[in-house]
Design a protein around this motif. Structure first.
Motif, short mmCIF file in Angstrom:
data_model
loop_
_atom_site.label_atom_id
_atom_site.label_comp_id
_atom_site.label_asym_id
_atom_site.label_seq_id
_atom_site.Cartn_x
_atom_site.Cartn_y
_atom_site.Cartn_z
N UNK A 118 52.89 93.37 138.06
CA UNK A 118 54.27 93.44 137.56
C UNK A 118 55.16 92.47 138.31
N UNK A 119 56.22 92.04 137.64
CA UNK A 119 57.20 91.13 138.23
C UNK A 119 57.83 91.79 139.46
N UNK A 120 57.86 93.13 139.49
CA UNK A 120 58.55 93.85 140.56
C UNK A 120 57.64 94.19 141.75
N UNK A 121 56.39 93.76 141.67
CA UNK A 121 55.51 93.89 142.84
C UNK A 121 55.47 92.51 143.49
N UNK A 122 55.85 92.47 144.76
CA UNK A 122 56.02 91.15 145.40
C UNK A 122 55.03 90.98 146.55
N UNK A 123 54.35 89.85 146.53
CA UNK A 123 53.29 89.57 147.51
C UNK A 123 53.75 88.51 148.50
N UNK A 124 53.49 88.75 149.78
CA UNK A 124 53.79 87.77 150.84
C UNK A 124 52.46 87.34 151.43
N UNK A 125 52.02 86.14 151.06
CA UNK A 125 50.71 85.67 151.48
C UNK A 125 50.74 85.18 152.93
N UNK A 171 47.63 89.99 153.36
CA UNK A 171 48.74 89.78 152.43
C UNK A 171 49.58 91.05 152.46
N UNK A 172 50.92 90.90 152.49
CA UNK A 172 51.79 92.07 152.48
C UNK A 172 52.36 92.28 151.08
N UNK A 173 52.60 93.55 150.74
CA UNK A 173 53.06 93.87 149.39
C UNK A 173 54.26 94.81 149.47
N UNK A 174 55.27 94.57 148.62
CA UNK A 174 56.30 95.59 148.38
C UNK A 174 56.30 95.88 146.88
N UNK A 175 56.42 97.15 146.54
CA UNK A 175 56.27 97.56 145.14
C UNK A 175 57.59 98.12 144.63
N UNK A 176 58.03 97.65 143.47
CA UNK A 176 59.28 98.13 142.86
C UNK A 176 60.51 97.45 143.45
N UNK A 177 60.49 96.14 143.54
CA UNK A 177 61.58 95.38 144.18
C UNK A 177 62.10 94.27 143.29
N UNK A 199 72.46 98.25 153.43
CA UNK A 199 71.87 97.08 154.11
C UNK A 199 71.00 97.47 155.31
N UNK A 200 71.29 98.67 155.89
CA UNK A 200 70.49 99.12 157.05
C UNK A 200 69.36 100.06 156.65
N UNK A 201 69.17 100.25 155.36
CA UNK A 201 68.20 101.23 154.87
C UNK A 201 66.76 100.75 155.10
N UNK A 202 65.87 101.69 155.31
CA UNK A 202 64.46 101.33 155.53
C UNK A 202 63.82 100.74 154.26
N UNK A 203 64.47 100.96 153.14
CA UNK A 203 63.91 100.43 151.90
C UNK A 203 64.45 99.03 151.55
N UNK A 204 65.44 98.58 152.29
CA UNK A 204 65.93 97.21 152.07
C UNK A 204 65.10 96.28 152.95
N UNK A 205 64.47 95.29 152.31
CA UNK A 205 63.47 94.48 153.03
C UNK A 205 64.00 93.07 153.29
N UNK A 260 65.22 91.62 149.81
CA UNK A 260 64.63 92.23 148.61
C UNK A 260 65.15 93.64 148.48
N UNK A 261 65.61 93.99 147.29
CA UNK A 261 66.22 95.31 147.07
C UNK A 261 65.36 96.19 146.18
N UNK A 262 65.26 97.48 146.55
CA UNK A 262 64.48 98.39 145.69
C UNK A 262 65.16 98.55 144.32
N UNK A 263 64.34 98.73 143.30
CA UNK A 263 64.91 98.79 141.96
C UNK A 263 65.69 100.06 141.71
N UNK A 264 65.17 101.19 142.17
CA UNK A 264 65.90 102.42 141.86
C UNK A 264 66.81 102.80 143.01
#
Ligand SMILES: [Zn+2]
Length: 430
Positions: free
Chosen positions: A339-346, A367-373, A393-399, A426-430
């Protein structure tokens, strides 16, 4: 037939020619393959026989009646390693490898693991049409992937050609091609009082027509002869008139009809089978009976096979996940992997959206992954973290992705004034 009238003869000729027209116009990969295709494919097979465990005893097979299709429930490297070197059984005993003849990767590349004249140890406790120990009379093909993730078109093309070639060599019909889940059986357990189907789920997502295969068994001969009890879900997949293939990508999620047993088969209570609850709690198969109870697994729990131990899983609990050795993007992101919202950091520093990934097995370890971003949003002199992420901005879900290639969650950043210009958010979608 004696006494046939001329009219009947014409009718027979008509029916026969109609059948011929229909038969030769069936869309089929194997009949469409030319001799040149077959030769090209055969030359492309990678020889992996030299990796075979030296303790594996080569025994010639006397008879070849079947071709058995498996899904490996692992990524490519794990598959190649386990099949050539062996695996550890729940009893602690190690096998000696030689677990199939061919492996087909997600990109269609095909590996020869063991000369097809030898017996491979691939079907285990198995029965078909009254015959037991199917490994003794069959050739095994492993498709890299999970029974709950779709098989790729590259794999269908390769297995179509491979089966076509083997059918020629061993004079086998399309009915001789079966999946491991069709032929495996198990001894009585908490779900079945008698010997039964369903011990393995292997290749239950294998769509025969996509491999160019025609007619097959429309019943299970051993269930019909009452030698075995049917597994309701497998019976529906293989022998019902309404095909349920479409549901394949939901097939590792617990629901009323999809139990731990119907997803994991005999591996349901193993330590390497992982249950991810909807509340994000994680249990391994060996903990369920004591800590949860087999009837109390909540719907929407995700079941994953062949996973690492609990420690490894804890590390992957946060929003930033890392692909460890032997795991795939699928085992972390499931069907969201592309999905476009799964982001990979190689590890190379490249960032890729899931929509750019064609094969979950191609990604390098670490490789690192964040899902739903969504993102990236760039921090600049006139654009602060607060302006991008607002109060969260200080949230654990804000990457945050620093120019040094470090990934950090908002709650792990001490001084936001220190964030270098060029940091990506990177911001979580929900
Ligand atoms: Zn199998």
């Amino acid at each position: 037939m004696i006494g046939c009238t001329k009219f009947d003869n014409y009718r027979i000729i008509f029916v026969v020619s109609l059948f011929t027209i229909l038969f030769f116009h069936l869309p089929s990969i194997s009949t469409a393959a030319t001799e040149a295709d077959r030769q090209k494919f055969q030359r492309s097979i990678i020889d992996y026989r030299w990796q075979l465990n030296s303790e594996f005893k080569k025994i010639k097979r006397g008879e070849t009646s079947y071709i058995i299709v498996h899904t490996s429930e692992l990524g490519l490297n794990g598959t190649l390693r386990v099949i050539s070197k062996g695996k550890r059984l729940p009893s602690g005993r190690r096998t000696h490898g030689g677990h199939t003849h061919y492996v087909i990767a997600r990109d269609g590349r095909t590996y020869r693991m063991l000369d097809s004249k030898y017996k491979a140890d691939h079907a285990g406790l198995s029965m078909w049409n009254g015959e037991t120990d199917i490994s003794k009379i069959s050739i095994g093909i492993e498709l890299v992937g999970y029974h709950y993730s779709p098989i790729t078109m590259h794999q269908y093309r390769s297995i179509g050609l491979l089966i076509d070639i083997l059918q020629g060599v061993y004079s086998l019909s399309d009915r001789a091609v079966l999946t491991h889940s069709q032929v495996a059986y198990g001894f009585p357990n908490r779900w079945f009082k008698k010997n039964h189907r369903g011990r393995k789920r292997c290749a239950k997502n294998f769509i025969r027509t996509k491999a160019g295969l025609g007619p097959t068994w429309f019943y299970d001969p051993d269930v019909q002869a009452r030698r075995l009890t049917a597994d309701p879900q497998l019976a529906e997949v293989f022998y019902s008139r309404h095909k349920i293939y479409a549901k394949a990508d939901e097939a590792n999620i617990i629901s009323k009809s999809n139990t731990a047993w119907s997803i994991a088969g005999e591996d349901y209570d193993r330590q390497t089978t992982v249950y991810k609850f909807p509340n994000s709690r994680i249990y391994t198969g060996d903990q369920i009976s004591e800590k949860v109870g087999w009837n109390r697994i909540p719907p929407k729990t995700i079941v994953l096979l062949n996973q690492e131990t609990g420690i490894e899983l804890d590390r992957n609990k946060g929003p930033i996940k890392t692909i460890p050795d032997g795991r795939t993007a699928w085992s972390l992101a499931g069907k969201a992997y592309n999905r476009r919202t799964t982001i990979y950091f190689l590890p190379s520093g490249r960032i890729k959206y899931g929509s750019m990934i064609s094969n979950w097995d191609d990604l390098p370890v670490k490789t690192k992954i964040i899902i739903g971003y969504r993102g990236p949003f760039k921090i600049q002199r006139d654009r602060s973290a607060y302006q991008i992420a607002g109060v969260r901005y200080k949230d654990r879900k804000t990457i945050y992705y620093l120019p040094t290639q470090k990934l950090l969650a908002g709650n792990n950043i001490r001084d936001f004034n220190d964030l270098p210009s060029g940091t990506l958010v990177f911001l979580p979608i929900s």
